[in-house]
Structure formats: C-alpha cells, structure tokens
Design a protein around this motif. Structure first.
Motif, PDB file in Angstrom:
ATOM      1  N   GLU A 197       1.718  -4.267  -8.015  1.00 32.99           N
ATOM      2  CA  GLU A 197       2.263  -5.561  -7.610  1.00 32.99           C
ATOM      3  C   GLU A 197       1.641  -5.988  -6.290  1.00 32.99           C
ATOM      4  O   GLU A 197       1.573  -5.211  -5.339  1.00 32.99           O
ATOM      5  N   SER A 248      12.884 -12.118   0.121  1.00 33.07           N
ATOM      6  CA  SER A 248      11.918 -11.196  -0.480  1.00 33.07           C
ATOM      7  C   SER A 248      12.607  -9.940  -0.990  1.00 33.07           C
ATOM      8  O   SER A 248      12.270  -9.424  -2.067  1.00 33.07           O
ATOM      9  N   ARG A 252      12.547  -8.762  -4.941  1.00 37.12           N
ATOM     10  CA  ARG A 252      11.706  -7.618  -5.281  1.00 37.12           C
ATOM     11  C   ARG A 252      12.480  -6.317  -5.461  1.00 37.12           C
ATOM     12  O   ARG A 252      12.048  -5.451  -6.218  1.00 37.12           O
TER      13      ARG A 252
END
Length: 726
Positions: A197, A248, A252
């Motif tokens: 990723e 974030s 994630r």
C-alpha cells in the motif's frame, strides 16, 4: 436509520482487554442507563471476532434487565413495546492497532517538537524522525554524514504515513524540497517497489513550498496538504494536522479491526476510535461547568490525557504505554527504578522485569495478592506521569481543578484511596495548581468505576442528548471520588502545618491537625455538603493568601464523595528510590493514613547483613502406643538414603550433554527488547537428570513416629517468600 433519537440505544466500546456495553432507554424525555456489562475482548485467534465479546456482554445485560436485545447473528431491531430489541448501536474502539508513521522536519527542536505533539493525537507508532539538523547522539561510522546515517535508517522502515512539516509560511522552501527528495528515494520508493500500500504524505509545512513537494512526491505517494503547524515564529496550530492524521487513522487502521464490516453494518453511526470521543467530551464538560477539566485514561495498551478550558483542547495518546499489552513500552519510558520507587517493599530491577514479562505474556491476569496490586499501581503512577509530561510539553501553563479518571487499572482497585494516590502522585498536582488564580486550591476528582466515560464519548457525535444524560446522571453524580487539597510547605517532617475544621451542614464538626509529611482524609458522604476552615501556621501559605492567614470556603462549598475531603501535606518530590528504607516506609504510611492498610509495615529490608528470620522448631509429636505388627506385615529394611541406583548414576553422567532451549522455541523474538535485555536468568549448575518412567511402588509407612520426627528435623529450613515478609 434517521437521526431521530432512538427509544433504546446500545453503546459499545471495544478495548484491547475488555469490551464495555451499556443499554440506554429514553424515559420521560431523558436517557437512562438500564444496564451495563463488560466482557473480555475477543480480538485474537482462535476467535478473532469482536462481535463475540460484545455478545457475551449483551447476554449479561439481558439477564439483568429480562429483555432480549440480540440474537447470535446480530441485533434485534427495532425496539418493541415489550422492551425487547434496540433502535441502534454506537461503536468505538481502541483495539484496531496503531498507524506507523515517520516524522520529517527541518529542525528537531522547533518543527520536530510540533510534529511529535501532532503524532500523539491518535493511536500511532513513530518509527523514526528525519531532520536536516543533527540531534541526539547518533552512532556515525567513520566518514559517514548525518544525512547518510538517516538515509540508511529510512531504507529499513516500512512506513505507512509520513508527517512532514518545516519552515514558516512564506519562508525558504529549499530545505523542505531537499527533505522530500530524501523521503522519495528511500521509504516512499520502497513502498512502491514492494507493491505494498502506498505511503500517505501529510504536508503541514510552509505553504509556499507545497508546489515543490508535490513535484517531488506526487508520482510516488498521495499527498494531503493542511495548514502549517508553525505559520509564524512563536505561533503553533496543531488542530488541522491532527484532524488529518485522525482521518488517516480511521481510513487505514480501523478497518483492520476483526469483524469491522459487521460492526459497521449494525452500527447507526461510523465506527470511531475511542480517543475521537474524549476530545469533544472534555471540551463540553469544561465549557458547561466552567472548570479547567482533565480526563485521563489508563488502559492495557494505551495511556491518554485530554485537557481543556472550554476553548483550547490538548490531547496526548501514548500507545504501547499501558499496564498489560503496553507494559514493555511503559518500562522503556519510565525505567525500572522509577517504578519500584513507589513500592513499600524492596524489589530489584531483575525481579521487576520478571514480573513485567509474566504480565506481558498473560495480559488477562489480575493481581491476586497485595504485592501484585501495589506493583500495578506503581505502573499506573508512571503511566500518568508520562501523560502529564506530554500535556505540560504542549501547554506549560496547564491548570486543572476537575479531574475525571477512567480505565481498568484505576477502576478495579480494591480500595478507592489506591486510585486517588495513584492519580495525585502520577499527575503531580503541584504543577497542575501552579497557574490557578484561586485562594483555595481544591480539586474535584472523579473515578469512572463502571467504564461509562468512553461510552459517553462514543455517543457524543450523533446522540449528544444521550451522551449528556449518561455523563451527568451516572458518571458525575455517582463517580465523585474526593475533594483534594494540596498544601505546600518547607517545614520539617512532623511539624504542624495547619488545623483543619470541616463543618457539615448537619452533623458535628470534624477537627484534625495535619503535619508535614501526612495525607489525611475527613469523611463526607455522598449527598452531604460542608464548609472548610483552615488555620495554617505562620510559615504556611494556603493558595494566594498570606502566610498564616485563616482560609475559609463559601458556605457548604465542599460536596460529599467516596473519600470525602483529602488534604495532602506530603513533601515533594514524593518518592526517592526503592533502596531507601525511609522512602519505602513512607509509601506504607501513606497507605495507612488513608485506610488502605493497617498496622506496621510487614516487609523486612533485603540486605546481606540482615540474618534470615529464625523459624520455630517443629513441635515434638507425642508417642502413640502401637500394636505389634504381624509377621506378614513386617517392612523390609530401608536402603541407605544417599545410595543412588546404577541406572540413575548413568543418566546423571550424561546430563551435561543437555542443551538450553533457544528463546525462539518459546515464542520469544530475538533480539530481546531493551527492558528485558538485562534480565538475569538463573541457571541451574547441577546436572539435569532424566528419571524416565517411574514404576508404581507399594506405600511405605514409617516404623515409628520418632524416626519420622528425626527425619523432619534434619531437613533444611524453609526459605522465605519472594517478597520476604516477616
């Protein structure tokens, strides 16, 4: 689901160790707590399903309320007239894991310090920090530059997010572009090559430098620009970067929670992190009550603190700094000596490491004796000290007079005074009260024993009315722990500090004298109110009053609580070192003064000069006449005790060939962590004998009691226990 207030709401907070669930119902326009329960979180194999832990807690609530809430596969919706079912569920969690990040700044002391504060706003793990100026004491090879040293470190990092900042708005952009090229050729490029990723870059630096940063990194990783953390010299704004980092994390890391999609489908709101709820909650409390408010949360994996005066919000989340899963990071930050200094018994660093290792591999165990509980409270003190230092790093003039504590290690204490001592010792109230402009510095301390504070934070986003009712009706109304007053003085130990008079609204006055070095409490039950009057000696100053001036609160200003009014006249610093017998005795005396223990300290000092305590000899057993045994029951002659069979002697001679198993065979990774590297493992110098399978033997009875008594007297005396009690 619509945003209308649900008639029945289920609130869930999933922690690394425990899952808390509460059932709220709308009654006469207000939400009421009908039941609550907690269960062990089921996040690890072989279950690895957060719903199973939630379902266990729901079943307990169903037994308490005689209502059906959920079936095996999910919730029963909607809420029915017979009371069964719910209209929605709200979920928060602190157990999804951490977000690995790399901090990149031009200077370590300015922008780097701001980025560290931003990183502590959520559940993150800082892998490394990249700066253009040298800091610390790096181990540079001959001819190696600081930049080469950092590039070599960056190559080995599996970063997921890079937090980058530097310079003031409108300043020189060349240093930031140089920093971007360093990141682009190392950690970000490796993420792209390894087909993992892509890393995410959050840029919070000089806005004029953003075009150059975008040219250098846009083809490698996505970039999100936010406001500069240092827009001008001496001006710091952390909230925009914090919000971007939290976003974030939610995108994630939260989806990695076991059965996240299932939770998301059943929830009537987004699944949020626990820390996201504490922020708006502490700001609301401070603004609503007009108090400088501090919330501290000590958990198994994470320790966190949230402070607000109603306008500004200060956050610190220390991941890998808890009392179970995060115990290794806590010991790394605090050091063994700072933990043992809070113990009333002597304990070596190696013995503490053994205890910590046992706690790390068995995080679900609870303290089963007084010593284990005292060690856990020492860990709580150091975790609170880490949180306090972080908050003062962000706001040096931090002041708080309303403290709310939550978390299992604080809520599960046997005596409430243990939680109070941990709070006032770890938070260092001397600093918290330094900038308070009041004549009488009394702090109200609350303890969330039922684990409801995180649930109130989870509901604050979508159902603020439910959050407010849960906070006011249950947490603050029932959770008052103590009214705390700190008196600083430079007197000698034992000198009189003040005469204290507590006058309840109904009842006889309580008058005591408090001396330097004491911590005393004056009982005042829940629902009662009283007036406090202090008559200090001439050398003692109370708050902003003159030395020796009599101080009195407003009429009935002191409210009742679990411990009542606690007055602390102990010298600072509180604890010195564990090897100091006087410091250990003080720890015991403070526990004694608050009623946690009674009597003299039972722990003898551990020193080579002090002889072992003499054990009383085994009392003689009176001889009992025995009938003469029959000839068929005569026992055979006993063999010499020291005689060793041949087969056993041969095995003993070959025992030296046995090898010590490697740590990897027990699941311990090598190399060992720093806090465990100094552990002295005792090695048995005697050969290890393989006794093989033992043959069943006939029971042997002693011929007479005198022979048995002589054998017992020849045995070695028993050794003392681990903590060497008297």
């Amino acid at each position: 689901m619509t945003t209308a207030d649900p008639a029945a709401l289920l609130v869930v907070d999933i922690g690394t160790l425990f899952t808390h669930v509460a059932l709220l119902e709308l009654v006469a326009g207000e939400y009421r707590l009908l039941g609550r329960a907690q269960a062990l979180s089921t996040l690890e194999p072989p279950i690895a399903d957060a719903w199973q832990g939630i379902l266990t807690a729901i079943r307990e609530i169903e037994q308490l309320t005689f209502r059906a809430i959920a079936h095996v596969d999910g919730l029963m919706t909607p809420h029915r007239p017979d009371g069964s079912g719910v209209d929605g569920m709200v979920v928060s969690t602190s157990a999804a894991g951490t977000l690995p990040i790399v901090l990149a700044a031009i200077s370590n002391d300015t922008t780097g310090a701001s980025l560290r504060r931003v990183a502590r706003s959520s559940y993150t793990t800082v892998l490394d920090m990249v700066t253009l100026d040298e800091y610390g004491d790096p181990d540079l090879a001959e001819g190696e530059s600081w930049i080469d040293y950092q590039l070599a470190n960056l190559v080995r990092l599996p970063a997921a997010t890079v937090l980058m900042a530097g310079g003031i708005d409108g300043g020189n952009s060349a240093p930031l572009e140089r920093l971007a090229h360093m990141l682009g050729f190392t950690v970000l490029r490796l993420e792209q090559i390894n087909s993992r990723e892509f890393a995410h870059v959050i840029f919070a630096g000089n806005t004029a430098a953003y075009p150059g940063i975008e040219d250098a990194l846009s083809t490698i990783a996505p970039i999100t620009a936010t406001s500069n953390v240092l827009p001008a010299i001496g001006v710091e704004q952390l909230m925009p970067a914090r919000l971007e980092l939290i976003r974030s994390y939610n995108d994630r890391v939260l989806p990695k929670l076991p059965s996240f999609n299932r939770m998301r489908a059943m929830s009537s709101d987004f699944v949020r992190s626990t820390s996201d709820g504490f922020g708006p909650l502490v700001r609301f409390i401070a603004k609503h009550h007009g108090r400088n408010t501090l919330i501290v949360d000590i958990g198994a994996m994470t320790s966190a603190g949230y402070a607000s005066d109603g306008t500004q919000l200060h956050i610190t989340v220390e991941t890998n700094c808890g009392t179970a899963y995060g115990i290794a990071g806590l010991v790394d930050q605090a050091g063994p000596s700072n933990i043992t200094r809070w113990l009333p018994f002597e304990m070596s660093d190696s013995a503490l490491r053994e205890h910590m290792l046992n706690r790390l591999i068995r995080p679900q165990i609870v303290p089963i004796d007084r010593e284990s509980l005292l060690i856990e409270q020492a860990l709580v003190r150091e975790a609170l000290r880490v949180v306090s230092n972080d908050l003062f790093d962000e706001q040096p003039q931090l002041a708080s007079d309303l403290i709310i504590a939550t978390g299992g290690p604080l809520a599960h204490t046997i005596h409430p005074a243990q939680a109070l001592l941990s709070l006032v010792d770890g938070l260092d109230f001397g600093r918290l009260q330094q900038y308070r402009d009041r004549s009488l510095l009394i702090s109200d301390i609350y303890l969330d024993r039922d684990g409801l504070l995180a649930l109130a934070g989870a509901t604050a986003w979508k159902y603020p009315d439910a959050s407010f009712c849960l906070l006011e009706q249950d947490i603050l109304r029932n959770g008052a722990l103590a009214s705390y007053l700190l008196i600083n003085s430079s007197l000698r130990l034992g000198d009189l500090v003040a005469e204290v008079e507590l006058v309840p609204v109904s009842g006889a006055p309580i008058i005591i004298q408090i001396h330097h070095g004491e911590i005393r409490r004056l009982p005042l039950a829940h629902g009662k109110r009283a007036t406090l009057r202090l008559r200090p000696t001439k050398q003692v100053q109370i708050g902003a009053n003159l030395p020796g001036e009599v101080v009195e609160t407003a009429l009935a200003a002191i409210t009742g609580s679990t411990l009542g009014l606690v007055i602390d006249a102990r010298p600072r610093p509180l604890a010195q070192r564990n090897s100091d017998a006087q410091s250990r005795n003080q720890q015991w005396q403070w526990l004694n003064q608050l009623g946690v223990v009674d009597g003299l300290i039972p722990y003898a000092p551990q020193s080579d000069e002090q002889p072992l305590p003499a054990f009383e000899p085994i009392p003689a057993i009176s001889r009992i006449p025995e009938p003469a045994p029959a000839a068929a029951q005569m026992l055979p002659e006993r063999e010499e005790p020291n005689a060793i069979p041949d087969w056993l002697r041969e095995e003993g001679e070959n025992a030296n060939d046995l090898a010590m198993p490697a740590p990897s065979e027990f699941g311990v990774e090598e190399p060992l962590p720093d806090w465990l590297s100094g552990l002295d493992v005792p090695v048995n110098s005697e050969p290890v004998l393989d006794l093989g399978e033992r043959q069943a033997s006939q029971p042997v009875a002693p011929a007479d009691f005198s022979a048995l008594r002589s054998e017992l007297e020849e045995q070695n005396k028993p050794k003392r226990g681990f903590f060497r009690r008297k």
